[in-house]
Enzyme design. Structure first.
Site, PDB file in Angstrom:
ATOM      1  N   GLY A   7       0.791  -1.210  -0.057  1.00 32.23           N
ATOM      2  CA  GLY A   7      -0.150   0.034   0.046  1.00 32.23           C
ATOM      3  C   GLY A   7       1.044   1.146   0.160  1.00 32.23           C
ATOM      4  O   GLY A   7       1.416   1.772   0.998  1.00 32.23           O
ATOM      5  N   ALA A  10       0.021   7.712   0.553  1.00 29.30           N
ATOM      6  CA  ALA A  10       0.740   8.708   1.299  1.00 29.30           C
ATOM      7  C   ALA A  10       1.561   8.317   2.421  1.00 29.30           C
ATOM      8  O   ALA A  10       2.768   8.516   2.386  1.00 29.30           O
ATOM      9  CB  ALA A  10      -0.303   9.873   1.965  1.00 29.30           C
ATOM     10  N   LYS A 188      -5.780   6.475  18.614  1.00 30.18           N
ATOM     11  CA  LYS A 188      -5.524   7.058  17.449  1.00 30.18           C
ATOM     12  C   LYS A 188      -6.978   6.742  16.455  1.00 30.18           C
ATOM     13  O   LYS A 188      -7.153   7.721  15.734  1.00 30.18           O
ATOM     14  CB  LYS A 188      -4.533   6.174  16.568  1.00 30.18           C
ATOM     15  CG  LYS A 188      -4.283   6.775  15.199  1.00 30.18           C
ATOM     16  CD  LYS A 188      -3.251   6.126  14.369  1.00 30.18           C
ATOM     17  CE  LYS A 188      -3.073   6.926  12.982  1.00 30.18           C
ATOM     18  NZ  LYS A 188      -2.416   6.181  12.040  1.00 30.18           N
ATOM     19  N   ASN A 196     -11.092  12.717  10.336  1.00 31.21           N
ATOM     20  CA  ASN A 196     -11.228  12.217   9.183  1.00 31.21           C
ATOM     21  C   ASN A 196     -12.737  12.421   8.472  1.00 31.21           C
ATOM     22  O   ASN A 196     -12.944  12.972   7.785  1.00 31.21           O
ATOM     23  CB  ASN A 196     -11.022  10.797   9.056  1.00 31.21           C
ATOM     24  CG  ASN A 196      -9.674  10.388   8.750  1.00 31.21           C
ATOM     25  OD1 ASN A 196      -9.069  10.317   7.680  1.00 31.21           O
ATOM     26  ND2 ASN A 196      -8.868   9.937   9.912  1.00 31.21           N
ATOM     27  N   SER A 261      -6.433  11.775   5.890  1.00 31.80           N
ATOM     28  CA  SER A 261      -6.650  10.819   4.744  1.00 31.80           C
ATOM     29  C   SER A 261      -7.892  10.474   4.169  1.00 31.80           C
ATOM     30  O   SER A 261      -7.860  10.255   2.798  1.00 31.80           O
ATOM     31  CB  SER A 261      -6.026   9.531   5.147  1.00 31.80           C
ATOM     32  OG  SER A 261      -6.554   8.912   6.232  1.00 31.80           O
TER      33      SER A 261
END
Length: 313
Positions: A7, A10, A188, A196, A261
């Site tokens: 993957g 970014a 997190k 997000n 993201s």
């Protein structure tokens, strides 16, 4: 060390670049053909803390690995959560008996998929507070500093993770061992479960959202739902500490101007999001445990509605 970055978006680009610069043999694997083609042609380009760089790093499409002769010492998973099983299937020929697999995906519960391919003794479950973005295919924007917490899921514990931690730290990725990674993952997940989805729906960077009059109330309500589910799973979650961590995201002088993201996936790249593995996971677990999760449910529905409106793929 021979390392696969599974993957190469970014975050995968950041880790691949930093590990490559530290002298490791890195192979990037991804499914975005335009991204792959540009990295093959120009190298992985990046705005790295204001410096424009390009590094030649090997990259393959995940569907062209049948003839690749590469046995990995370490696999770092950065694929999207809904693509995890397909990625593990694609790379299984390069994962040997001694290969360590470090999962740094956003969200909750990914070990249930990974353990179908890798014994628990080789699985490192972790989370990272590094940030990264893509300015377009083949070009990353990397800024700021971060950390990695990780834990071995087998009985060997820290001794099985020491070599991986050493390699990560040689690349200045600031890794450390955790005896309670589930708490770190939930912490997190609270950041992702607020920044997000909310920035995506409100079409905002983190600083602009944080400066609204409603930010604190919304964030506190979402975090409360995460905390109830975490407590049921015996994961320690210090709510004031989590809220303080989220508020650091609002700082315009550090990462506040960053778009999370999920925003990058949906608003910029018109890709489906991982909402089902973040807020949606809290909704599913809440149903199982008898916990009400109206804020997470509504935010999950809003993001899915946005995906449909934009025709995300």
């Amino acid at each position: 060390m021979k390392i696969i970055i599974a993957g190469a978006g970014a975050m995968g680009s950041r880790f691949g670049l930093m590990l490559h610069q530290a002298g490791n043999e890195v192979v990037l694997i991804d499914g975005w053909q335009e991204h792959i083609d540009l990295i093959k042609e120009h190298g992985l380009r990046a705005n790295f803390n204001g410096e424009e760089i390009a590094e030649k790093i090997v990259i393959y499409h995940q569907n062209e690995l049948e003839t690749l002769n590469f046995s990995a010492d370490l696999v770092i998973l950065f694929t999207k959560a809904m693509q995890l099983d397909a990625m593990m299937q694609s790379i299984k020929s390069m994962v040997g008996d001694q290969t360590k697999v470090l999962c740094l995906l956003n969200g909750i519960g990914h070990e249930d998929v990974i353990k179908q391919y890798v014994p628990l003794s080789n699985i490192l479950l972790g989370n990272t507070m590094w940030t990264a973005g893509l300015e377009g295919p083949g070009k990353a924007k990397l800024f700021g500093n971060g950390t990695i917490d990780l834990q071995n899921l087998g009985t060997e514990g820290k001794s099985s993770a020491n070599e991986v931690i050493e390699v990560l730290n040689e690349a200045k990725l600031n890794a450390r061992y955790s005896d309670n990674i589930l708490s770190s993952i939930y912490k997190k997940a609270c950041v992702n479960g607020t920044m997000n989805g909310l920035c995506t729906i409100l079409d905002s960077n983190m600083a602009s959202f944080g400066e609204t009059s409603v930010a604190d109330a919304i964030v506190e309500s979402i975090v409360a739902e995460f905390a109830q589910v975490a407590a049921y799973e015996k994961a320690e979650l210090n709510v004031p500490e989590v809220l303080a961590q989220i508020k650091t995201c609002y700082n315009r002088e550090t990462i506040g101007l960053h778009h999370p993201s999920m925003y990058q996936d949906l608003i910029i790249n018109n890709r489906l999001t991982e909402i089902d593995y973040i807020n949606g996971a809290i909704v599913r677990k809440g149903r199982e445990y008898g916990i009400e999760t109206p804020y997470c449910q509504f935010l999950t529905q809003l993001v899915h509605g946005k995906e449909e409106i934009l025709g995300a793929k």
